[in-house]
Design a protein around this motif. Structure first.
Motif, PDB file in Angstrom:
ATOM      1  N   VAL A 164      -5.743  -6.017  -6.622  1.00  0.00           N
ATOM      2  CA  VAL A 164      -6.364  -7.072  -6.062  1.00  0.00           C
ATOM      3  C   VAL A 164      -7.797  -5.782  -6.685  1.00  0.00           C
ATOM      4  O   VAL A 164      -8.687  -6.450  -6.319  1.00  0.00           O
ATOM      5  N   THR A 165      -7.395  -4.464  -5.907  1.00  0.00           N
ATOM      6  CA  THR A 165      -8.711  -3.295  -6.021  1.00  0.00           C
ATOM      7  C   THR A 165      -7.848  -2.636  -7.577  1.00  0.00           C
ATOM      8  O   THR A 165      -7.238  -2.135  -7.177  1.00  0.00           O
ATOM      9  N   GLY A 166      -9.106  -2.008  -7.563  1.00  0.00           N
ATOM     10  CA  GLY A 166      -9.315  -0.608  -8.677  1.00  0.00           C
ATOM     11  C   GLY A 166      -8.309  -0.201  -9.459  1.00  0.00           C
ATOM     12  O   GLY A 166      -8.299  -2.274 -10.589  1.00  0.00           O
ATOM     13  N   GLU A 167      -7.909   0.354 -10.548  1.00  0.00           N
ATOM     14  CA  GLU A 167      -7.132  -0.070 -11.447  1.00  0.00           C
ATOM     15  C   GLU A 167      -5.944   0.998 -12.227  1.00  0.00           C
ATOM     16  O   GLU A 167      -5.738   2.004 -11.210  1.00  0.00           O
ATOM     17  N   LEU A 168      -5.111   0.492 -12.277  1.00  0.00           N
ATOM     18  CA  LEU A 168      -3.633   0.944 -12.527  1.00  0.00           C
ATOM     19  C   LEU A 168      -3.354   0.550 -13.924  1.00  0.00           C
ATOM     20  O   LEU A 168      -3.359   0.091 -14.562  1.00  0.00           O
ATOM     21  N   THR A 169      -2.343   1.834 -14.421  1.00  0.00           N
ATOM     22  CA  THR A 169      -1.497   1.801 -15.438  1.00  0.00           C
ATOM     23  C   THR A 169      -0.198   1.228 -15.193  1.00  0.00           C
ATOM     24  O   THR A 169       0.392   1.448 -13.982  1.00  0.00           O
ATOM     25  N   LEU A 170       0.037   0.276 -15.940  1.00  0.00           N
ATOM     26  CA  LEU A 170       1.725  -0.404 -16.332  1.00  0.00           C
ATOM     27  C   LEU A 170       2.168   0.541 -17.587  1.00  0.00           C
ATOM     28  O   LEU A 170       1.677   0.214 -18.414  1.00  0.00           O
ATOM     29  N   LEU A 214      -3.984  -2.419 -15.898  1.00  0.00           N
ATOM     30  CA  LEU A 214      -4.534  -4.141 -15.112  1.00  0.00           C
ATOM     31  C   LEU A 214      -6.025  -3.581 -14.304  1.00  0.00           C
ATOM     32  O   LEU A 214      -5.886  -2.472 -14.069  1.00  0.00           O
ATOM     33  N   THR A 215      -6.280  -4.628 -13.960  1.00  0.00           N
ATOM     34  CA  THR A 215      -7.181  -4.343 -12.983  1.00  0.00           C
ATOM     35  C   THR A 215      -7.417  -5.920 -12.188  1.00  0.00           C
ATOM     36  O   THR A 215      -6.662  -7.121 -12.539  1.00  0.00           O
ATOM     37  N   PRO A 216      -8.253  -6.127 -11.558  1.00  0.00           N
ATOM     38  CA  PRO A 216      -7.900  -6.875  -9.988  1.00  0.00           C
ATOM     39  C   PRO A 216      -8.154  -8.094 -11.010  1.00  0.00           C
ATOM     40  O   PRO A 216      -8.859  -7.974 -11.986  1.00  0.00           O
ATOM     41  N   GLY A 217      -7.484  -9.321 -10.618  1.00  0.00           N
ATOM     42  CA  GLY A 217      -7.433 -10.211 -11.037  1.00  0.00           C
ATOM     43  C   GLY A 217      -6.033 -10.838 -12.165  1.00  0.00           C
ATOM     44  O   GLY A 217      -5.494 -11.714 -12.476  1.00  0.00           O
ATOM     45  N   THR A 254      -6.968   7.278 -11.863  1.00  0.00           N
ATOM     46  CA  THR A 254      -8.329   6.757 -12.055  1.00  0.00           C
ATOM     47  C   THR A 254      -9.102   7.582 -10.718  1.00  0.00           C
ATOM     48  O   THR A 254      -8.040   8.368  -9.853  1.00  0.00           O
ATOM     49  N   ASN A 255      -9.736   8.050 -10.050  1.00  0.00           N
ATOM     50  CA  ASN A 255     -10.256   8.521  -8.725  1.00  0.00           C
ATOM     51  C   ASN A 255     -10.852   7.786  -7.564  1.00  0.00           C
ATOM     52  O   ASN A 255     -11.004   8.481  -6.602  1.00  0.00           O
ATOM     53  N   ALA A 256     -10.355   6.779  -7.564  1.00  0.00           N
ATOM     54  CA  ALA A 256     -10.618   5.798  -6.428  1.00  0.00           C
ATOM     55  C   ALA A 256      -8.723   5.222  -6.711  1.00  0.00           C
ATOM     56  O   ALA A 256      -8.321   4.637  -7.130  1.00  0.00           O
ATOM     57  N   PRO A 257      -8.626   4.636  -5.414  1.00  0.00           N
ATOM     58  CA  PRO A 257      -7.448   4.113  -5.055  1.00  0.00           C
ATOM     59  C   PRO A 257      -7.357   2.169  -5.129  1.00  0.00           C
ATOM     60  O   PRO A 257      -8.222   2.044  -6.129  1.00  0.00           O
ATOM     61  N   ALA A 258      -6.057   2.135  -5.473  1.00  0.00           N
ATOM     62  CA  ALA A 258      -6.229   0.727  -6.324  1.00  0.00           C
ATOM     63  C   ALA A 258      -4.774   0.565  -5.404  1.00  0.00           C
ATOM     64  O   ALA A 258      -4.701   0.443  -4.749  1.00  0.00           O
ATOM     65  N   SER A 259      -5.670  -1.235  -5.478  1.00  0.00           N
ATOM     66  CA  SER A 259      -4.036  -1.808  -4.264  1.00  0.00           C
ATOM     67  C   SER A 259      -3.568  -3.653  -5.403  1.00  0.00           C
ATOM     68  O   SER A 259      -3.970  -3.703  -6.117  1.00  0.00           O
ATOM     69  N   TYR A 260      -2.584  -3.455  -4.654  1.00  0.00           N
ATOM     70  CA  TYR A 260      -2.704  -4.662  -5.254  1.00  0.00           C
ATOM     71  C   TYR A 260      -1.463  -5.319  -4.732  1.00  0.00           C
ATOM     72  O   TYR A 260      -0.886  -4.787  -2.901  1.00  0.00           O
ATOM     73  N   LEU A 261      -1.026  -6.693  -5.061  1.00  0.00           N
ATOM     74  CA  LEU A 261      -0.035  -7.771  -4.096  1.00  0.00           C
ATOM     75  C   LEU A 261       1.637  -7.636  -4.474  1.00  0.00           C
ATOM     76  O   LEU A 261       1.775  -7.332  -5.846  1.00  0.00           O
ATOM     77  N   GLU A 262       2.189  -6.899  -3.957  1.00  0.00           N
ATOM     78  CA  GLU A 262       3.606  -7.515  -4.750  1.00  0.00           C
ATOM     79  C   GLU A 262       4.343  -8.206  -4.515  1.00  0.00           C
ATOM     80  O   GLU A 262       4.917  -8.323  -2.816  1.00  0.00           O
ATOM     81  N   ILE A 263       5.823  -8.947  -4.977  1.00  0.00           N
ATOM     82  CA  ILE A 263       6.383  -9.684  -4.504  1.00  0.00           C
ATOM     83  C   ILE A 263       7.817  -9.948  -4.980  1.00  0.00           C
ATOM     84  O   ILE A 263       7.719  -9.747  -6.594  1.00  0.00           O
ATOM     85  N   GLY A 264       8.635 -10.419  -3.941  1.00  0.00           N
ATOM     86  CA  GLY A 264      10.198 -10.467  -4.736  1.00  0.00           C
ATOM     87  C   GLY A 264      10.789 -10.998  -3.947  1.00  0.00           C
ATOM     88  O   GLY A 264      10.717 -11.045  -2.567  1.00  0.00           O
ATOM     89  N   ASP A 265      12.515 -11.340  -5.000  1.00  0.00           N
ATOM     90  CA  ASP A 265      12.784 -12.465  -4.187  1.00  0.00           C
ATOM     91  C   ASP A 265      13.714 -10.957  -3.590  1.00  0.00           C
ATOM     92  O   ASP A 265      13.844 -10.247  -3.675  1.00  0.00           O
TER      93      ASP A 265
END
Length: 157
Positions: free
Chosen positions: A76-82, A91-94, A113-124
């Motif tokens: 959703v926001t920021g940058e995360l390393t998978l 991984l970047t937004p979208g 990074t130096n900023a928070p990052a957020s994501y949606l996590e979906i699981g059964d």
């Protein structure tokens, strides 16, 4: 957790759970992670949806994979390393990533990074799921809708 009166709601109205439920010796690196259980708040029962925020220097979880549960993340926001067995991806937004059940390719997301990052996590919520943590003496068995942390030999933490 009170379900909203209408189907649409502001995710910030969902209480945040800070940290992880890992045994104390496995908390390092996830202790500031923030998770809002949107699916539970909305009354969903067949699958979960979480809005997870990862502060700088923190991770989403320990590297893991599920035997029975599919997982999907959407940035959703920021940058995360998978991080997976195949290596690292930024991984970047979208962007999104899918983790099919019973594929032993351990994964986690780290915020370098130096900023928070957020994501949606979906699981059964498939009954009988087990979670493996390669390189750690840790596993999770899902029993009656709750997770039980154990050593690999089955000894509880």
């Amino acid at each position: 957790m009170n379900q909203p009166a209408k189907p649409a709601f502001d995710p910030m109205d969902v209480p945040a759970r800070i940290g992880s439920s890992y045994p104390s010796q496995f908390q390092d690196g996830c202790e500031q992670r923030e998770k809002r259980q949107l699916g539970d708040f909305g009354g969903l029962v067949n699958f979960g949806v979480n809005l997870t925020t990862v502060p700088p220097g923190q991770g989403s979880a320990l590297r893991h994979w599920h035997t029975m549960q599919d997982e999907f993340v959407f940035i959703v926001t920021g940058e995360l390393t998978l991080i997976t067995d195949a290596g690292e991806q930024i991984l970047t937004p979208g962007m999104c990533a899918a983790f099919p059940k019973n594929k032993p390719d351990a994964h986690c997301l780290v915020n370098r990074t130096n900023a928070p990052a957020s994501y949606l996590e979906i699981g059964d919520r498939t009954p009988g799921d087990q979670v493996a943590y390669p390189g750690l003496d840790l596993r999770v068995d899902w029993v009656d809708g709750d997770h039980q942390f154990q050593k690999k030999d089955g000894t509880p933490y």
